[in-house]
Design an enzyme around this catalytic site. Structure first.
Site: not given
Ligand code: NOJ
Length: 737
Positions: A263
């Site tokens: 993430d």
């Molecule tokens: C943080 C989020 O938790 C995740 O779901 C997302 O895909 C990423 N950022 C990228 O934007």
């Protein structure tokens, strides 16, 4: 379009690429570069030119995709094309209902079609890879991200996960209308302590395997190309440094051969989380755990070369992580077709079938929670309608979560949908007092929408309240549109209360006191504790975040052109403090309802306001003739359950037949009910259909704490089939050794 390359062709191309790449370029493939201003790190162009980037995210600009791709292909040493990634969660330009809403359709073709359209539009814009589906099981309605998944149940969640993977990827990754899917957030994120986003998660292996992992296993089975490791600590180990999850379960047990992206910033965050000593240590832990791609923390870019030089990592370990990234670039056909036709998007998003699909998906997702005295459907000859509420004309609340990076909200609001449905009627609109988060969302800065206005003063709010009451007084029929704005659920959007925010309930009470017929339409991304409304408002439609065509779909249902047939994919608790509340609990020594040691709380009923699987229709259904192909089966054998569903009302409608089981005894105590089959069917008035469900080892096995593994045991099983998780039609069968 190149057809499915054989695995050996792909492997051969990957090896020949690896043979000509420097170590720096290999490490570059593991680096995902942020294309937006808020992302730290060196300029994207420079990293790409040096062969230091495998992928770019947070960029939504077709022309720019081509510019950056040109640098990668023509100026970087080995000319390896970039993967462009973005969060396309429930639509790119044509916005579909939020994932929780689509799960409420109990029809996997809904998310499959939605993600097919989303993939086509996103790919036409130049995006190769979406960070979806989000398939975290969520049993705590306070958790903001409950909106992004399919709710509380592993069986329903697995079906929705597989459907979304099929929708995004189709059956050939070289298809230029498809994108790579990314199953996220691996794993357990939905079980954060107290429903507080990002907080640690403690789950036994039993809970993980039986409840939180099945949607991920289903995603692998459906061919999900990529996985995203979650942010939080799972049992004290950050998910992005978690070898048990990423090596043992995902790769060794499930045979996943795609790649894992962390993430955002999660590899670097292992330092902040108190797990890694420093960036170098974080990089080492991420690589060792099997995180192939570092999302934008530049921890790999900054430390992996040094770790290899010191001998802490080998080149073979790096190549192992690079291979699946290159393989997917080959499979997508990026080496042959790295660029996107900049005229394509306009044609694709103009397709009328995309809007039709969004309207159909929204219609199928809505759940009728109450309809006393058959108030709904409304007659189309009503003269004066008052549409009231802060969300009634809000495009952003209608589209819902994840509309970022330059997306302009363009939804048909509920107000617009009603006006379009009844062009001859006088439809007035009064928003009432605005609603706002007590603590604003960081994501507001990315929104193109309506949230940036300065807050209403108390005087303005009072005037808006009065105006709303007056407009209700002047109408024959009132439609209240209440709930939560888009940023009240989603990431970093947990809340302690599940009540209607702001003065909405007070307004509902003031309007209801006028004695007019009132219909409540809810726009929201989580269960809400609408106790007062459930008792006093005759008709309630849960419309969720219904997407671009949401207002049309609401009007279609309110005025009877469509009969609602959605069912809740989550339990609605009576209070936020009852969360987590879900149907598949264990019986305990003092089952609910027994006089001893009850009640569960002494300050009010802890039972759901609306149970899992619940939803009404404009018609009624009866379940009968519950039959089993055998009253006894051996371990490993499959029996068939059949039931007759009859439309006992006066109009055609949909029912979702739901099968629940309970294993009465065994190595471990099993939940009092577990969903193991469902089917949404359409029936004409008076018609009967027989629905069948298989019950075999896949449905009857479970991960046992006592046995330390998957088992299927001899025992007696209860079966219930009906229209929700409180179904009463019952039979039983025996599994013998
Ligand atoms: C943080 C989020 O938790 C995740 O779901 C997302 O895909 C990423 N950022 C990228 O934007």
């Amino acid at each position: 379009m190149q057809k499915n390359l054989s695995e050996s062709d792909v492997a051969e191309r990957v090896e020949s690429l690896l043979a000509r790449m420097s170590l720096a370029e290999k490490i570059g493939q593991l680096n995902q570069v942020g294309g937006a201003d808020f992302a730290p790190g060196p300029k994207a162009e420079d990293q790409i030119r040096a062969g230091g980037a495998g992928s770019v995210l947070w960029l939504n600009d077709t022309k720019r995709f081509n510019e950056l791709q040109k640098i990668a292909v023509e100026e970087s040493p080995s000319g390896i094309p970039l993967l462009f990634a973005l969060d396309v969660i429930h639509g790119y330009r044509t916005i579909f209902p939020a994932p929780l809403a689509m799960a409420a359709s109990w029809d996997p073709t809904v998310p499959e079609q939605a993600q097919t359209v989303a993939a086509r539009e996103a790919r036409a814009a130049g995006i190769h890879w979406t960070f979806a589906p989000m398939i975290d099981i969520a049993r705590d309605a306070r958790w903001g991200r409950i909106v992004e998944g399919a709710g509380e149940d592993p069986f329903l969640g697995a079906a929705m996960a597989a459907a979304q993977v099929r929708g995004f990827q189709g059956d050939d990754l070289a298809d230029p209308e498809r994108v790579l899917a990314c199953a996220k957030h691996f794993a357990g994120y939905g079980a954060s302590d107290g429903g507080r986003d990002y907080d640690p998660v403690y789950l036994s292996e039993t809970q993980l395997r039986n409840i939180y992992l099945p949607p991920f296993a289903a995603a692998v089975k459906a061919g999900a190309a990529t996985f995203m490791s979650a942010y939080m600590d799972l049992n004290d180990v950050p998910a992005s440094g978690n070898r048990f999850l990423l090596r043992r379960i995902l790769r060794e047990e499930w045979g996943f051969d795609g790649f894992v992206v962390s993430d955002a910033f999660a590899v670097g965050n292992m330092v902040i989380q108190g797990h890694a000593r420093d960036g170098r240590d974080a990089a080492l832990r991420g690589i060792k755990a099997g995180v192939n791609m570092d999302m934008s923390s530049y921890t790999y870019a900054n430390h992996v070369a040094e770790l290899v030089a010191e001998g802490a990592l080998t080149i073979a370990e790096i190549e192992e992580l690079v291979r699946p990234i290159l393989a997917l670039k080959v499979k997508l056909g990026l080496f042959e077709r790295p660029y996107v036709d900049e005229t394509l998007l306009a044609q694709v998003v103009a397709r009328p079938d995309h809007r039709d699909a969004a309207r159909w998906a929204a219609q199928r997702s809505m759940v009728l929670l109450k309809n006393e005295g058959g108030l709904l459907p409304l007659k189309k000859d009503i003269k004066k309608i008052a549409v009231i509420g802060p969300l009634a004309d809000s495009m952003s609340a209608t589209e819902g979560s994840w509309m970022v990076f330059g997306h302009q909200p363009a939804a048909v609001t509920v107000l617009a949908g009603i006006r379009a449905k009844l062009p001859g009627a006088e439809v007035t609109y009064a928003p009432g007092p605005e609603i706002r988060r007590d603590i604003p969302s960081w994501f507001e800065s990315f929104m193109a929408g309506e949230t940036r206005k300065p807050p209403q003063t108390p005087e303005e709010a009072a005037a808006a309240f009065q105006l709303a009451v007056e407009s209700a007084r002047a109408a024959d029929q009132v439609i209240m549109v209440l709930g939560e704005t888009d940023l009240m659920s989603g990431e970093a959007a947990s809340r302690a209360s599940l009540d209607l925010p702001g003065r909405q309930e007070e307004l509902l009470q003031a309007v209801a006191a006028l004695g007019k017929p009132v219909v409540l339409v809810l726009l929201n991304g989580r269960p809400l504790s609408i106790n007062w409304a459930a008792e006093h408002i005759p008709a309630i439609l849960e419309a969720w975040q219904p997407g671009s065509e949401g207002g049309h779909a609401v009007a279609d249902i309110l005025f009877g052109d469509v009969n609602p047939g959605g069912k809740l994919p989550v339990t609605f608790p009576r209070k936020g403090s009852h969360a987590p509340l879900y149907y598949a609990r264990n019986l305990t020594h003092s089952p609910e309802g027994s006089p001893m040691y009850n009640p569960r709380y002494w300050d009010g009923l802890p039972t759901p306001l609306y149970p899992f699987g619940f939803g009404l229709s404009y018609t009624t259904f009866a379940f009968s003739n519950l039959q089993l192909s055998a009253a006894q089966v051996k371990v490993g054998e499959t029996l068939t359950v059949s039931v007759d569903v009859t439309n006992t009302g006066a109009v055609a409608g949909d029912e979702v037949a739901q099968l629940y089981i309970h294993q009465r005894w065994g190595s471990d105590t099993r939940p009092m009910r577990e969903l193991k089959g469902f089917a949404r069917i359409t029936l004409q008035p008076g018609a009967t259909q027989t629905v069948t469900f298989p019950l075999g080892p896949d449905e009857l096995r479970y991960w046992s704490t006592n046995a330390g593994g998957w088992i299927q045991e001899p025992a007696t099983f209860d079966i219930w089939v009906g229209g929700d998780s409180q179904a009463t039609l019952h039979t039983e069968f025996e599994v013998v050794a």
